[in-house]
Design an enzyme around this catalytic site. Structure first.
Site, PDB file in Angstrom:
ATOM      1  N   THR A   1       0.832  -1.205   0.000  1.00  0.00           N
ATOM      2  CA  THR A   1       0.000   0.000   0.000  1.00  0.00           C
ATOM      3  C   THR A   1       0.864   1.252   0.000  1.00  0.00           C
ATOM      4  O   THR A   1       1.691   1.453   0.889  1.00  0.00           O
ATOM      5  CB  THR A   1      -0.932   0.014   1.223  1.00  0.00           C
ATOM      6  OG1 THR A   1      -1.728  -1.169   1.213  1.00  0.00           O
ATOM      7  CG2 THR A   1      -1.830   1.243   1.202  1.00  0.00           C
TER       8      THR A   1
ATOM      9  N   CYS B   1      26.773   6.267   6.725  1.00  0.00           N
ATOM     10  CA  CYS B   1      26.568   4.820   6.743  1.00  0.00           C
ATOM     11  C   CYS B   1      27.770   4.071   7.297  1.00  0.00           C
ATOM     12  O   CYS B   1      27.640   2.950   7.766  1.00  0.00           O
ATOM     13  CB  CYS B   1      26.271   4.315   5.329  1.00  0.00           C
ATOM     14  SG  CYS B   1      24.780   5.022   4.619  1.00  0.00           S
TER      15      CYS B   1
END
Length: 377
Positions: free
Chosen positions: A236, A322
Site C-alpha cells: 500500500t 553509513c
C-alpha cells in the site's frame, strides 16, 4: 548548534511536515480502494507522481515511490539487471558507490552475474579509459553515482553515457541522492536511464524517495503482492509520503540555482580557510558539488576532531553516515589511494542553503581553537 552534516540528513522543512499531517488527516484512505474516498486519495497520489515526472522529464508511469535511496538503488540494481539479462550478464559498478549499490552488486555476483568494479583516479573521478576497456557487448547494466557522498566529486555522467552507447546495449543507472537539489538532474541533462532520489537529503521526510525511469526503460519488481506502483513495488503506497516527496522535489528544484550559489560560497570560503593549515589536505576535488568539503588532518583520527568540535556544538562527520560508526577504512578513500598519513583523519563538512555565513565564520574560530589543542598549529 552549528550543523554541517547535511549529506547524512537534513532538517525537514516545516511546510513539508505540515503537508504530511494534513494529508494524513484528510486523505487517509487506501488509494487502491474502489470507493469514492479511495478514488480521491488516488487522484492526489497521481498528481504527486505527475509533479515528479514533470521535474525529471519523463512519463508519470515511470515514477515509483519508494522508502528512500537504499530501496531505490536496490530496485534499480536488481530490477534492471534481471529485466535485461537476456542481453547478457555483465554488470559494471563504480568502486565508490554507496553501500546500497555495492552490496546489491555483490549479491548479483552470487546470482551468477559477472560484476566488475570501475576504478577511480586519486581525485575520485571515474576513469573513462577504464570504463571503455571494461565495457562489453554483453554489458547489461552500468551504475555510477552523480556526486560522491564522501568527497563531493561530480562524475562525468554524459561522457560515460556516450561510451556505454558506443560499446553496449546496457542501461545506465545514476544515484542522484547527493546531487539532486544541488545540480540540475533530469533525463534531458543527463543521458541516463534510471535516477535515484532520496527525500531526507533535500529537507524532506525520512523513509521516502523515488526511482524514476526514462522513456521505454522497464524493470523487474523485487517486491511482490498487490501490484501497486504499476506492479513494480507492491504494498500500500503511503500517499502522505508520496505527496511530501513530490513537494520536496519541486521545492528543491525550483530554488536550485539560488541555493547552490549559497552553498558554494560557503564551501569555497571553507576551502580557502583550511588551506592555511600545513597539516591539512583537501580531499574534495575542484570539480565538486557545492555542498561538500572533505579534508584530512595528517596523523590525527577524524573521530578526535569530531569529538573536539562536538564539544563546541559543531556537528560534522568523518565520512559517510553509513560507515562513520564503523572502524574500517572508507572504501571510497581506498579506491582513491589516499596516503596512510591522511586516510584515518578525513572529515566531511556538508552544507544546506539553511546554513549561514555567520555559522561559517564561527566555525573557523572554533576549528582553529580545536586545531591548536590537538595539533598545536
Amino acid at each position: 548548534m552549528i550543523y554541517f552534516d547535511n549529506s547524512a540528513t537534513t532538517k525537514a522543512h516545516k511546510d513539508i511536515i505540515d503537508t504530511f499531517v494534513l494529508v494524513n488527516e484528510k486523505y487517509w484512505a487506501n488509494p487502491a480502494s474502489i470507493h469514492e474516498f479511495g478514488h480521491q486519495t488516488n487522484e492526489l497520489l497521481q498528481t504527486a507522481r505527475t509533479q515528479v515526472a514533470d521535474v525529471i522529464k519523463t512519463a508519470k508511469e515511470k515514477v515509483y515511490f519508494t522508502s528512500g535511496g537504499t530501496e531505490s538503488n536496490n530496485l534499480a540494481i536488481f530490477g534492471l539487471a534481471n529485466k535485461y539479462k537476456h542481453r547478457g550478464n555483465h554488470v559494471l559498478i563504480s568502486a565508490i558507490e554507496h553501500p546500497s549499490v555495492l552490496e546489491s552488486a555483490k549479491e548479483l555476483q552470487l546470482q551468477g552475474f559477472n560484476v566488475e568494479f570501475i576504478p577511480v583516479n586519486k581525485e575520485g573521478f571515474i576513469s573513462l579509459d577504464s570504463i571503455q576497456s571494461l565495457l562489453r557487448p554483453d554489458t547489461v547494466l552500468v551504475s555510477v553515482m552523480h556526486v560522491n557522498n564522501e568527497t563531493g566529486a561530480i562524475q562525468p555522467i554524459n561522457e560515460i553515457a556516450t561510451l556505454i552507447k558506443s560499446k553496449s546495449r546496457a542501461v545506465f543507472h545514476m544515484d542522484a541522492v547527493q546531487s539532486f537539489g544541488k545540480l540540475v538532474v533530469n533525463f534531458e541533462e543527463q543521458q541516463v536511464d534510471a535516477i535515484t532520489i532520496s527525500s531526507h537529503k533535500i529537507h524532506g521526510l525520512k523513509g521516502s524517495g523515488v526511482l524514476v525511469l526514462k522513456g521505454s526503460t522497464e524493470i523487474t519488481p523485487i517486491l511482490y503482492g498487490g501490484g501497486q506502483e504499476f506492479g513494480v513495488r507492491s504494498g500500500t503506497t503511503s500517499v502522505p509520503l508520496a505527496v511530501c516527496t513530490a513537494k520536496t522535489i519541486r521545492l528543491a528544484n525550483s530554488n536550485l540555482e539560488k541555493n547552490s550559489m549559497i552553498m558554494k560560497s560557503m564551501t569555497d570560503d571553507i576551502v580557502t580557510f583550511l588551506q592555511t593549515f600545513s597539516s591539512i589536505k583537501i580531499i574534495s576535488p575542484e570539480i565538486r558539488a557545492p555542498h561538500i568539503v572533505s579534508f584530512s588532518v595528517r596523523g590525527v583520527k577524524g573521530e578526535v576532531f569530531i569529538n573536539g568540535l562536538q564539544k563546541e556544538d559543531v556537528i560534522v562527520s568523518t565520512s559517510s553516515a553509513c560507515s562513520s560508526k564503523q572502524t574500517k577504512t572508507s572504501h571510497v578513500l581506498k579506491a582513491m589511494h589516499l596516503e596512510d598519513d591522511y586516510i584515518k583523519g578525513v572529515i566531511r563538512l556538508s552544507f544546506s542553503h539553511l546554513n549561514s555565513e555567520e555559522e561559517v565564520q564561527q566555525f573557523k574560530k572554533i576549528f582553529t581553537k580545536v586545531m591548536n589543542v590537538i595539533k598545536g598549529d
